[in-house]
Design an enzyme around this catalytic site. Structure first.
Site, PDB file in Angstrom:
ATOM      1  N   SER A 190      73.769  22.143  63.403  1.00 14.38           N
ATOM      2  CA  SER A 190      72.801  22.444  62.347  1.00 14.38           C
ATOM      3  C   SER A 190      73.458  22.192  60.983  1.00 14.38           C
ATOM      4  CB  SER A 190      72.286  23.878  62.499  1.00 14.38           C
ATOM      5  OG  SER A 190      71.165  24.106  61.679  1.00 14.38           O
ATOM      6  N   ASP A 265      63.117  18.975  68.237  1.00 16.27           N
ATOM      7  CA  ASP A 265      63.664  19.964  67.303  1.00 16.27           C
ATOM      8  C   ASP A 265      62.590  20.354  66.279  1.00 16.27           C
ATOM      9  OD1 ASP A 265      65.144  21.382  65.354  1.00 16.27           O
ATOM     10  OD2 ASP A 265      66.959  20.252  65.816  1.00 16.27           O
ATOM     11  N   HIS A 297      65.944  22.932  68.613  1.00 13.44           N
ATOM     12  CA  HIS A 297      67.163  22.988  67.805  1.00 13.44           C
ATOM     13  C   HIS A 297      68.361  23.518  68.586  1.00 13.44           C
ATOM     14  CE1 HIS A 297      69.246  22.713  64.038  1.00 13.44           C
ATOM     15  NE2 HIS A 297      69.493  24.008  63.958  1.00 13.44           N
TER      16      HIS A 297
END
Length: 331
Positions: A190, A265, A297
């Protein structure tokens, strides 16, 4: 009045869910060497009434995976700034030899990596494979270091963080001669995936191998409530978005890079990954990519997915940044 400590004087991280009448709490304690333990306590005397989860056995099983406890240090990060860091060593560590180092990075305002709490078991998997592993918290991360520490990143997200991360790493290398500066990798997820891109693109002489998972290559494509908080409105701050987006520095890539993303995602949309891939292709850059169809994600849905993700992260480092010790050159 003199501040009175209410929590136990035990180094680590304590957290509480307190009852409406403030007489009881679910208490969680963890440190770098102690996995999370959960109990019910009476307040304000903090008397433990019931232990609900005790993971002490996990700590014993994890001990052989690394060479002793983590070393917490403070290192210079440029312009008089000192940042927190930790360093973990492989089993059978020999300070007379040189080792490859992998940096675990996040660097964003949403979280810090150097708090004294139990880390991901994958960190210990890396030390078990023969690597040194380190992590640093640059300015902007939610460390309790004051207003200026947090506010300084406004309008300058990727540029400042990567500068401080690289400087902190080089300081650690100088004070720890068993780190091989020619064998340094970096990985993150991330925001950490974004920072991995920044470090690989902006500091190719410092980092030679990177694994970027679920990154935000172009800051214009992330959600408004987060990105506009730190960069302002895109139409008002085009330069800030341009300078803070790793994709605009992709021409600097010289090392080995693996990018990973889930096509489903719903947090960091796949569109950004596609833009990054196209950018790297247009620049004639060699890189590796791994796409997980329909995964979100966390890239965790579906049988075998999580194992595949971490097996490939470790495998990529083993292929491009061989672990283990090498003899230090004679002085």
């Amino acid at each position: 009045a003199v501040p009175e400590r209410l929590t136990p004087n035990v180094p680590g991280t304590h957290s509480y869910t307190i009852s409406p009448n403030a007489e009881w709490a679910f208490h969680t304690f963890t440190s770098f060497e102690v996995p999370p333990a959960f109990d019910v306590v009476h307040l304000p005397d903090h008397k433990v009434m019931r232990k609900t989860v005790d993971n002490a056995a996990v700590a014993e099983r994890a001990k052989p995976l690394s060479g002793g406890p983590a070393e917490f240090v403070k290192v210079a990060a440029g312009n008089g700034l000192v940042v927190d860091a930790w360093l973990m060593k492989p089993p059978d560590f020999d300070p007379a030899k040189k080792y490859a180092l992998i940096v675990y990075v996040y660097s964003e305002p949403a979280g810090q990596t150097t708090a004294d709490r139990w880390p991901s078991m994958f960190i210990r998997a890396l030390t078990s494979a023969g690597y040194l592993v380190a992590s640093f918290d640059n300015q902007g991360t939610p460390a309790p270091r004051g207003r200026e520490w947090r506010k300084i990143v406004y309008g300058n997200v990727g540029q400042l963080s990567s500068q401080q991360q690289a400087a902190a790493l080089q300081s650690l290398e100088k004070t720890h001669p068993y780190i091989d500066p020619k064998r340094v990798g970096v990985w993150g997820w991330s925001g950490g995936g974004t920072e991995t891109l920044d470090l690989m693109f902006r500091y190719p002489d410092v980092y030679s191998v990177g694994v970027s998972v679920a990154s935000v290559p172009d800051q214009r494509l992330y959600d408004t409530i987060y990105q506009e908080r730190y960069l302002g409105l895109p139409q008002d701050s085009p330069k800030a978005y341009e300078q803070s987006s790793a994709i605009n520095f992709a021409s600097g890539l010289r090392g080995d890079l693996l990018v990973m993303h889930g096509s489903g995602d719903d947090n960091v949309h796949f569109q950004g990954f596609e833009l990054l891939v196209n950018k790297l292709l247009s620049l004639g850059k060699q890189f590796d990519m791994r796409v997980y169809p329909g995964r979100t994600h966390s890239i965790s849905e579906g049988k075998g997915t999580t194992q595949d993700v971490y097996t490939n992260i470790l495998g990529y480092f083993e292929d491009h940044l061989p672990p283990g010790a090498s003899n230090a050159p004679a002085h």
